[in-house]
Motif scaffolding. Structure first.
Motif, short mmCIF file in Angstrom:
data_model
loop_
_atom_site.label_atom_id
_atom_site.label_comp_id
_atom_site.label_asym_id
_atom_site.label_seq_id
_atom_site.Cartn_x
_atom_site.Cartn_y
_atom_site.Cartn_z
N LYS A 65 0.69 -1.20 -0.04
CA LYS A 65 -0.09 -0.03 0.03
C LYS A 65 0.83 1.39 0.03
CE LYS A 65 -0.79 0.02 4.77
NZ LYS A 65 -1.78 0.15 6.02
N ALA A 66 2.09 1.23 0.46
CA ALA A 66 3.00 2.22 0.53
C ALA A 66 3.59 2.66 -0.85
CB ALA A 66 4.33 1.87 1.26
N LYS A 114 0.26 8.57 6.90
CA LYS A 114 -0.58 7.90 7.93
C LYS A 114 -0.21 6.42 7.70
CE LYS A 114 -4.04 8.09 11.00
NZ LYS A 114 -4.06 8.80 12.02
N ASN A 115 0.01 6.03 6.68
CA ASN A 115 0.05 4.50 6.44
C ASN A 115 1.29 3.92 6.37
OD1 ASN A 115 -2.69 3.51 5.39
ND2 ASN A 115 -2.77 5.62 5.07
N ILE A 116 2.60 4.56 6.83
CA ILE A 116 3.94 3.81 6.93
C ILE A 116 4.42 3.98 8.44
CG2 ILE A 116 4.46 4.39 4.57
CD1 ILE A 116 5.89 6.85 5.58
N GLU A 117 5.44 3.30 8.73
CA GLU A 117 5.84 3.24 10.02
C GLU A 117 6.75 4.22 10.21
OE1 GLU A 117 7.89 -0.62 10.86
OE2 GLU A 117 6.21 -1.63 9.98
N LYS A 159 -5.79 -1.67 2.52
CA LYS A 159 -6.73 -1.56 3.64
C LYS A 159 -5.79 -0.12 3.80
CE LYS A 159 -7.95 -2.67 8.32
NZ LYS A 159 -7.62 -3.80 9.34
N ILE A 160 -6.60 0.99 3.58
CA ILE A 160 -6.01 2.29 3.82
C ILE A 160 -6.62 3.02 4.83
CG2 ILE A 160 -5.47 4.33 2.60
CD1 ILE A 160 -4.26 2.19 1.13
#
Length: 402
Positions: free
Chosen positions: A218-219, A331-334, A396-397
């Protein structure tokens, strides 16, 4: 606009960084009109104009694979100060460019200037999640994107008037002066953000980033979504429009300045109206609205005054598209990978912008009308919207508000 003012009121560090950002980003693009005016006066071909436009973005592409790892390893303030010094030197040296024989030096100076600007931008974007509460990150990104977009277009707009009144070389010197002001504002700022402590070497960190992207698809998808915003790299198109359609009715630098001023209006007011209405699903409509705005611009292009109005419409959706897609990625990465992922994200975005600039010149030389070229760019946003719909269905965002 009130919510952005409240954010700045309660976040003093962000307030100072935003002030520095406004000056440094404004300076990064202030020289552009002077450069394009110089090229038009030198009577270079469309391929050189588009190459120069491409080079502004290509510089960031080349340094991006290394900048992300360096951002995570180095102290941010020292790195940002070094980058501003590089911009001061490269900008001041532009005053020595005057003939076709100097084109190679022009390319080199643009490369250094814009690579430094891109590196600075990536450093600050990776810094924001580390110094701000996640709840205000979206608003901070919106504010950041407003400043970036506003500086991007208004810098060129104001430069148009400065070039018209004072000349090209004075514009370059004033630009260098802006960076000097930004340097001292940053130098006096207390910014204690420690780099990530790691025993990994630079190459190992780069390899680890690719492994992370592979296991977190997703990234990569969100990076590609953001890259579609690179289709708004209209610099070469605007320069060619002025040369072909408007040079006979208004001074070149003034026409460039007015067109960029009009787009700046749209860039600034867009998020004020759209920011509160957005969620993940509604971003699709922003892609499609951006496409319609570009189609409108293509339709009215030959009329200078209607083109000004269309420029506002084109800019209206751009900032929101840019900021929301950027925040989705953050928002969607570490956190460990902020610097590196943001750098690779910027690499894809700048690659898209560089390719757009190149294709504008290539298609113009191939006798495509500017209206057809603009229409093709609009179709690109339709494709971007469809691709984003695919991402929403297959990945899944997280919602920004979560």
């Amino acid at each position: 606009m009130k919510r952005y003012l409240q954010l700045l009121k309660h976040e003093p560090l962000l307030r100072r960084l935003s002030s520095i950002q406004l000056i440094s980003y404004f300076g990064a693009w202030f020289s552009n009109v002077a450069i394009y005016t110089l090229l038009i006066k030198m009577e270079v071909g469309a391929e050189i104009v588009s190459f120069v436009a491409m080079l502004h973005f290509l510089a960031g592409v080349v340094q991006a694979p290394f900048s992300g790892a360096l951002i995570d390893k180095l102290q941010p303030k020292k790195l940002m100060l070094t980058l501003i010094v590089a911009e001061i030197i490269a900008t001041a040296c532009l005053v020595f460019i005057s003939t076709h024989d100097d084109l190679l030096y022009l390319y080199l100076l643009i490369f250094v200037k814009m690579a430094s600007a891109s590196f600075y931008f990536t450093t600050e974007m990776s810094l924001l999640p580390k110094i701000l509460d996640p709840k205000v990150l979206q608003k901070a990104n919106e504010l950041h994107s407003i400043i970036w977009s506003f500086s991007y277009t208004l810098g060129m707009a104001v430069s148009g008037y400065v070039v018209y009144i004072f000349g090209i070389k004075i514009a370059f010197l004033l630009d260098a002066g802006l960076f000097i002001i930004a340097f001292f504002l940053l130098y006096t700022l207390k910014l204690d953000v420690a780099p990530i402590v790691t025993q990994e070497k630079l190459l190992e960190m780069m390899q680890d980033t690719f492994r992370y992207i592979k296991k977190t698809p997703k990234a990569l998808h969100l990076m590609i979504v953001h890259a579609f915003v690179g289709l708004t790299a209209f610099d070469a198109l605007v320069a060619l429009m002025v040369d072909k359609y408007y040079a006979g009715i208004i001074a070149t630098s003034l026409a460039l300045g007015l067109l960029h001023s009009a787009r700046a209006v749209g860039l600034v007011i867009g998020p004020v109206f759209l920011g509160k209405l957005l969620n993940n699903k509604r971003l699709v409509y922003i892609f499609f609205a951006q496409a319609l705005g570009v189609f409108l611009w293509a339709y009215v292009m030959q009329n200078f005054y209607l083109s000004l109005a269309a420029s506002v419409v084109v800019g209206f959706f751009t900032t929101t598209l840019w900021s929301y897609s950027y925040t989705l990625l953050q928002k969607n990465i570490e956190e460990k990978y902020y610097g590196r992922i943001v750098a690779y994200n910027d690499m894809l975005f700048l690659s898209s912008a560089a390719f757009t600039s190149y294709m504008i010149g290539y298609l113009a030389v191939a006798d495509f009308s500017l209206e057809k070229i603009t229409t093709i760019m609009g179709i690109g946003f339709l494709i971007g919207g469809v691709y984003y719909m695919f991402v929403l269905r297959t990945q899944k965002i997280k919602e920004i508000s979560q």
